[in-house]
Design a protein around this motif. Structure first.
Motif, PDB file in Angstrom:
ATOM      1  N   LEU A   1      23.283  40.861  34.058  1.00  9.38           N
ATOM      2  CA  LEU A   1      22.371  41.194  35.156  1.00  9.38           C
ATOM      3  C   LEU A   1      22.500  40.202  36.305  1.00  9.38           C
ATOM      4  CD1 LEU A   1      19.068  42.230  33.357  1.00  9.38           C
ATOM      5  CD2 LEU A   1      20.694  43.699  34.546  1.00  9.38           C
ATOM      6  N   ALA A   2      22.645  38.930  35.979  1.00 10.86           N
ATOM      7  CA  ALA A   2      22.772  37.913  37.024  1.00 10.86           C
ATOM      8  C   ALA A   2      24.030  38.126  37.845  1.00 10.86           C
ATOM      9  CB  ALA A   2      22.771  36.515  36.409  1.00 10.86           C
ATOM     10  N   TYR A   3      25.120  38.521  37.198  1.00  8.30           N
ATOM     11  CA  TYR A   3      26.366  38.767  37.928  1.00  8.30           C
ATOM     12  C   TYR A   3      26.337  40.094  38.688  1.00  8.30           C
ATOM     13  CZ  TYR A   3      29.062  34.789  36.293  1.00  8.30           C
ATOM     14  OH  TYR A   3      29.531  33.520  36.082  1.00  8.30           O
ATOM     15  N   ALA A   4      25.538  41.050  38.234  1.00  8.52           N
ATOM     16  CA  ALA A   4      25.499  42.367  38.875  1.00  8.52           C
ATOM     17  C   ALA A   4      24.673  42.369  40.154  1.00  8.52           C
ATOM     18  CB  ALA A   4      24.950  43.403  37.899  1.00  8.52           C
TER      19      ALA A   4
ATOM     20  N   ALA B   1      28.711  28.448  23.949  1.00  8.25           N
ATOM     21  CA  ALA B   1      29.333  27.604  24.975  1.00  8.25           C
ATOM     22  C   ALA B   1      29.894  28.451  26.111  1.00  8.25           C
ATOM     23  CB  ALA B   1      30.431  26.752  24.356  1.00  8.25           C
ATOM     24  N   ALA B   2      30.503  29.579  25.783  1.00  6.46           N
ATOM     25  CA  ALA B   2      31.030  30.474  26.820  1.00  6.46           C
ATOM     26  C   ALA B   2      29.902  31.084  27.639  1.00  6.46           C
ATOM     27  CB  ALA B   2      31.863  31.566  26.179  1.00  6.46           C
ATOM     28  N   LEU B   3      28.809  31.454  26.985  1.00  6.60           N
ATOM     29  CA  LEU B   3      27.660  32.000  27.712  1.00  6.60           C
ATOM     30  C   LEU B   3      27.047  30.954  28.638  1.00  6.60           C
ATOM     31  CD1 LEU B   3      25.915  34.085  24.927  1.00  6.60           C
ATOM     32  CD2 LEU B   3      26.980  34.961  26.995  1.00  6.60           C
ATOM     33  N   ALA B   4      26.937  29.723  28.163  1.00  7.79           N
ATOM     34  CA  ALA B   4      26.381  28.657  28.995  1.00  7.79           C
ATOM     35  C   ALA B   4      27.293  28.372  30.177  1.00  7.79           C
ATOM     36  CB  ALA B   4      26.171  27.392  28.160  1.00  7.79           C
ATOM     37  N   LEU B   5      28.589  28.353  29.952  1.00 12.05           N
ATOM     38  CA  LEU B   5      29.533  28.118  31.043  1.00 12.05           C
ATOM     39  C   LEU B   5      29.445  29.224  32.092  1.00 12.05           C
ATOM     40  CD1 LEU B   5      31.828  26.383  32.176  1.00 12.05           C
ATOM     41  CD2 LEU B   5      33.395  27.852  30.889  1.00 12.05           C
ATOM     42  N   GLY B   6      29.346  30.461  31.643  1.00 10.73           N
ATOM     43  CA  GLY B   6      29.215  31.575  32.581  1.00 10.73           C
ATOM     44  C   GLY B   6      27.941  31.497  33.398  1.00 10.73           C
ATOM     45  N   ALA B   7      26.835  31.101  32.784  1.00  8.61           N
ATOM     46  CA  ALA B   7      25.572  30.971  33.505  1.00  8.61           C
ATOM     47  C   ALA B   7      25.617  29.822  34.502  1.00  8.61           C
ATOM     48  CB  ALA B   7      24.421  30.773  32.515  1.00  8.61           C
ATOM     49  N   ILE B   8      26.248  28.713  34.125  1.00  8.20           N
ATOM     50  CA  ILE B   8      26.361  27.578  35.040  1.00  8.20           C
ATOM     51  C   ILE B   8      27.229  27.932  36.238  1.00  8.20           C
ATOM     52  CG2 ILE B   8      27.336  25.257  35.255  1.00  8.20           C
ATOM     53  CD1 ILE B   8      26.345  24.739  32.391  1.00  8.20           C
TER      54      ILE B   8
ATOM     55  N   PHE C   1      28.827  27.880  41.525  1.00  9.85           N
ATOM     56  CA  PHE C   1      29.946  28.296  42.357  1.00  9.85           C
ATOM     57  C   PHE C   1      29.844  29.736  42.856  1.00  9.85           C
ATOM     58  CE2 PHE C   1      31.859  25.100  39.431  1.00  9.85           C
ATOM     59  CZ  PHE C   1      31.995  24.097  40.381  1.00  9.85           C
ATOM     60  N   LEU C   2      29.359  30.635  42.020  1.00 10.45           N
ATOM     61  CA  LEU C   2      29.317  32.049  42.368  1.00 10.45           C
ATOM     62  C   LEU C   2      27.899  32.538  42.692  1.00 10.45           C
ATOM     63  CD1 LEU C   2      31.810  33.505  39.731  1.00 10.45           C
ATOM     64  CD2 LEU C   2      32.239  32.901  42.117  1.00 10.45           C
ATOM     65  N   ALA C   3      27.050  31.635  43.120  1.00  9.35           N
ATOM     66  CA  ALA C   3      25.677  32.013  43.471  1.00  9.35           C
ATOM     67  C   ALA C   3      25.707  32.912  44.712  1.00  9.35           C
ATOM     68  CB  ALA C   3      24.842  30.775  43.743  1.00  9.35           C
ATOM     69  N   PRO C   4      24.877  33.942  44.724  1.00 11.46           N
ATOM     70  CA  PRO C   4      24.855  34.828  45.902  1.00 11.46           C
ATOM     71  C   PRO C   4      24.283  34.095  47.114  1.00 11.46           C
ATOM     72  CG  PRO C   4      23.184  35.483  44.319  1.00 11.46           C
ATOM     73  CD  PRO C   4      23.970  34.402  43.684  1.00 11.46           C
ATOM     74  N   ASP C   5      24.921  34.314  48.252  1.00 14.99           N
ATOM     75  CA  ASP C   5      24.485  33.674  49.492  1.00 14.99           C
ATOM     76  C   ASP C   5      23.700  34.663  50.344  1.00 14.99           C
ATOM     77  OD1 ASP C   5      25.790  31.331  48.872  1.00 14.99           O
ATOM     78  OD2 ASP C   5      27.662  31.971  49.826  1.00 14.99           O
ATOM     79  N   LEU C   6      22.867  34.112  51.166  1.00 15.14           N
ATOM     80  CA  LEU C   6      22.139  34.945  52.141  1.00 15.14           C
ATOM     81  C   LEU C   6      22.764  34.824  53.495  1.00 15.14           C
ATOM     82  CD1 LEU C   6      18.405  34.408  51.205  1.00 15.14           C
ATOM     83  CD2 LEU C   6      19.844  36.366  50.779  1.00 15.14           C
TER      84      LEU C   6
END
Length: 80
Positions: A9-12, A63-70, A75-80
């Protein structure tokens, strides 16, 4: 599974425009909650690995889930 769904959901979520700060906030909330659940899952997995009920490779999933969330929070946070 819940952490993976929250991370999905966060990536979508992508903001519709520069006014859509609510979508950005929801993305950060979902990624933060996924990170918290990944940490809890990692701690529980560590306990079961120490008890020799699970193999060591089970630690790779949280660990993979935590890395993806970080990565989504930084780095991939949505910008306004």
């Amino acid at each position: 599974m819940v952490a993976g769904y929250l991370e999905l959901l966060a990536y979508a979520v992508e903001p519709a425009g520069p006014w859509d700060s609510e979508a950005v906030a929801h993305s950060h909330f979902a990624a933060g909650l996924a990170l918290a659940l990944a940490v809890v899952t990692a701690l529980l997995s560590w306990v079961f690995v120490k008890a020799e009920w699970l193999c060591r490779w089970w630690l790779a999933v949280p660990a993979a889930l935590a890395l993806g969330a970080i990565v989504r929070l930084t780095f991939l946070a949505p910008d306004l």
